[in-house]
Design a protein around this motif. Sequence first.
Motif, mmCIF file in Angstrom:
data_model
loop_
_atom_site.group_PDB
_atom_site.id
_atom_site.type_symbol
_atom_site.label_atom_id
_atom_site.label_comp_id
_atom_site.label_asym_id
_atom_site.label_seq_id
_atom_site.Cartn_x
_atom_site.Cartn_y
_atom_site.Cartn_z
ATOM 1 N N CYS A 54 0.840 -1.193 0.000
ATOM 2 C CA CYS A 54 0.000 0.000 0.000
ATOM 3 C C CYS A 54 0.884 1.255 0.000
ATOM 4 C CB CYS A 54 -0.900 -0.003 1.225
ATOM 5 S SG CYS A 54 -1.866 1.497 1.427
ATOM 6 N N PRO A 55 0.645 2.218 -0.910
ATOM 7 C CA PRO A 55 1.451 3.442 -0.912
ATOM 8 C C PRO A 55 1.162 4.361 0.269
ATOM 9 C CG PRO A 55 -0.210 3.540 -2.635
ATOM 10 C CD PRO A 55 -0.291 2.177 -2.024
ATOM 11 N N ALA B 163 3.019 4.303 -13.072
ATOM 12 C CA ALA B 163 3.249 5.495 -13.886
ATOM 13 C C ALA B 163 3.875 6.628 -13.082
ATOM 14 C CB ALA B 163 1.927 5.972 -14.498
ATOM 15 N N HIS B 164 3.439 6.799 -11.846
ATOM 16 C CA HIS B 164 3.935 7.905 -11.021
ATOM 17 C C HIS B 164 5.050 7.491 -10.081
ATOM 18 C CE1 HIS B 164 0.813 10.456 -12.531
ATOM 19 N NE2 HIS B 164 -0.129 9.677 -12.073
ATOM 20 N N GLY B 165 5.309 6.214 -9.945
ATOM 21 C CA GLY B 165 6.368 5.769 -9.057
ATOM 22 C C GLY B 165 5.976 5.857 -7.601
ATOM 23 N N GLY B 166 4.703 5.981 -7.294
ATOM 24 C CA GLY B 166 4.251 6.053 -5.921
ATOM 25 C C GLY B 166 4.258 7.471 -5.397
ATOM 26 N N PRO C 201 -6.624 -3.520 3.147
ATOM 27 C CA PRO C 201 -7.587 -3.739 4.228
ATOM 28 C C PRO C 201 -7.168 -3.086 5.545
ATOM 29 C CG PRO C 201 -6.302 -5.713 3.866
ATOM 30 C CD PRO C 201 -5.909 -4.740 2.791
ATOM 31 N N GLU C 202 -5.904 -2.727 5.672
ATOM 32 C CA GLU C 202 -5.418 -2.135 6.920
ATOM 33 C C GLU C 202 -5.826 -0.678 7.074
ATOM 34 O OE1 GLU C 202 -1.258 -2.950 7.575
ATOM 35 O OE2 GLU C 202 -1.471 -4.908 6.632
ATOM 36 N N CYS C 203 -5.707 0.116 5.975
ATOM 37 C CA CYS C 203 -6.031 1.544 6.081
ATOM 38 C C CYS C 203 -7.195 1.957 5.186
ATOM 39 C CB CYS C 203 -4.812 2.401 5.752
ATOM 40 S SG CYS C 203 -4.301 2.347 4.025
ATOM 41 N N GLY C 204 -7.641 1.056 4.285
ATOM 42 C CA GLY C 204 -8.774 1.360 3.421
ATOM 43 C C GLY C 204 -8.411 2.128 2.172
ATOM 44 N N HIS C 205 -7.125 2.352 1.921
ATOM 45 C CA HIS C 205 -6.680 3.111 0.739
ATOM 46 C C HIS C 205 -6.926 2.301 -0.525
ATOM 47 C CE1 HIS C 205 -4.355 6.000 -1.538
ATOM 48 N NE2 HIS C 205 -3.610 5.027 -2.034
ATOM 49 N N GLU C 206 -7.421 2.963 -1.571
ATOM 50 C CA GLU C 206 -7.642 2.327 -2.864
ATOM 51 C C GLU C 206 -6.790 3.038 -3.899
ATOM 52 O OE1 GLU C 206 -11.783 2.647 -3.672
ATOM 53 O OE2 GLU C 206 -12.352 1.238 -2.119
ATOM 54 N N TYR D 186 -0.932 -6.537 2.767
ATOM 55 C CA TYR D 186 -2.097 -7.382 2.541
ATOM 56 C C TYR D 186 -3.045 -6.824 1.487
ATOM 57 C CZ TYR D 186 -0.432 -9.455 6.844
ATOM 58 O OH TYR D 186 0.341 -10.044 7.778
ATOM 59 N N ALA D 187 -2.532 -6.111 0.493
ATOM 60 C CA ALA D 187 -3.370 -5.525 -0.551
ATOM 61 C C ALA D 187 -4.037 -6.628 -1.365
ATOM 62 C CB ALA D 187 -2.529 -4.639 -1.464
ATOM 63 N N TYR D 188 -5.235 -6.338 -1.847
ATOM 64 C CA TYR D 188 -5.956 -7.286 -2.693
ATOM 65 C C TYR D 188 -6.621 -6.528 -3.827
ATOM 66 C CZ TYR D 188 -10.084 -5.738 -0.074
ATOM 67 O OH TYR D 188 -11.071 -4.987 0.492
ATOM 68 N N GLU D 189 -6.973 -7.278 -4.880
ATOM 69 C CA GLU D 189 -7.595 -6.680 -6.051
ATOM 70 C C GLU D 189 -9.102 -6.655 -5.883
ATOM 71 O OE1 GLU D 189 -5.866 -7.678 -10.038
ATOM 72 O OE2 GLU D 189 -4.976 -9.291 -8.837
ATOM 73 N N MET D 190 -9.712 -5.526 -6.287
ATOM 74 C CA MET D 190 -11.167 -5.416 -6.327
ATOM 75 C C MET D 190 -11.494 -4.706 -7.631
ATOM 76 S SD MET D 190 -14.116 -4.031 -3.692
ATOM 77 C CE MET D 190 -13.201 -2.707 -3.060
ATOM 78 N N GLY D 191 -11.826 -5.485 -8.629
ATOM 79 C CA GLY D 191 -12.060 -4.918 -9.950
ATOM 80 C C GLY D 191 -10.748 -4.418 -10.523
ATOM 81 N N ALA D 192 -10.720 -3.164 -10.949
ATOM 82 C CA ALA D 192 -9.519 -2.581 -11.535
ATOM 83 C C ALA D 192 -8.630 -1.918 -10.492
ATOM 84 C CB ALA D 192 -9.911 -1.556 -12.582
ATOM 85 N N LEU D 193 -9.058 -1.891 -9.224
ATOM 86 C CA LEU D 193 -8.302 -1.222 -8.169
ATOM 87 C C LEU D 193 -7.626 -2.213 -7.242
ATOM 88 C CD1 LEU D 193 -10.862 1.529 -7.098
ATOM 89 C CD2 LEU D 193 -8.872 1.814 -8.557
#
Length: 117
Positions: A8-9, A39-42, A26-31, A15-22
């Motif tokens: 996660c950036p 493309a942006h390097g984070g 689950p830890e912070c809710g960031h999508e 523990y990131a997971y895929e949901m559709g194209a995003l």
Amino acid sequence: MSETLPPCPACSGTYAYEMGALLVCPECGHEWSPSEESAHGGSRDRVVKDAVGNVLADGDTVTVVRTLKVKGSPTGIKAGTKVRNIRLVDGVDGHDIDCKVDGFGAMQLKSSVVKKA
């Protein structure tokens, strides 16, 4: 799923997971979009510069270059006030420095009103 997903950036959670194209953390809710990440390097590559063009980093000491009005304070922050141990954040309305100013407490400042000490 043998592919390893990037951390996660926002919180560096693994523990990131895929949901559709995003991708979702689950830890912070960031999508975020995986193509946006590559493309942006984070978001860690963001460069914050002070009023005279010096690059700022977490933990730097800066000096306020002009007098700032503060809501609820009759005096405000005077030009020349030193602020120690700044932290760079993605703030609201251009406020990208999180700090504690002596006599005022915790607040956010814009990098355009400070210079590196």
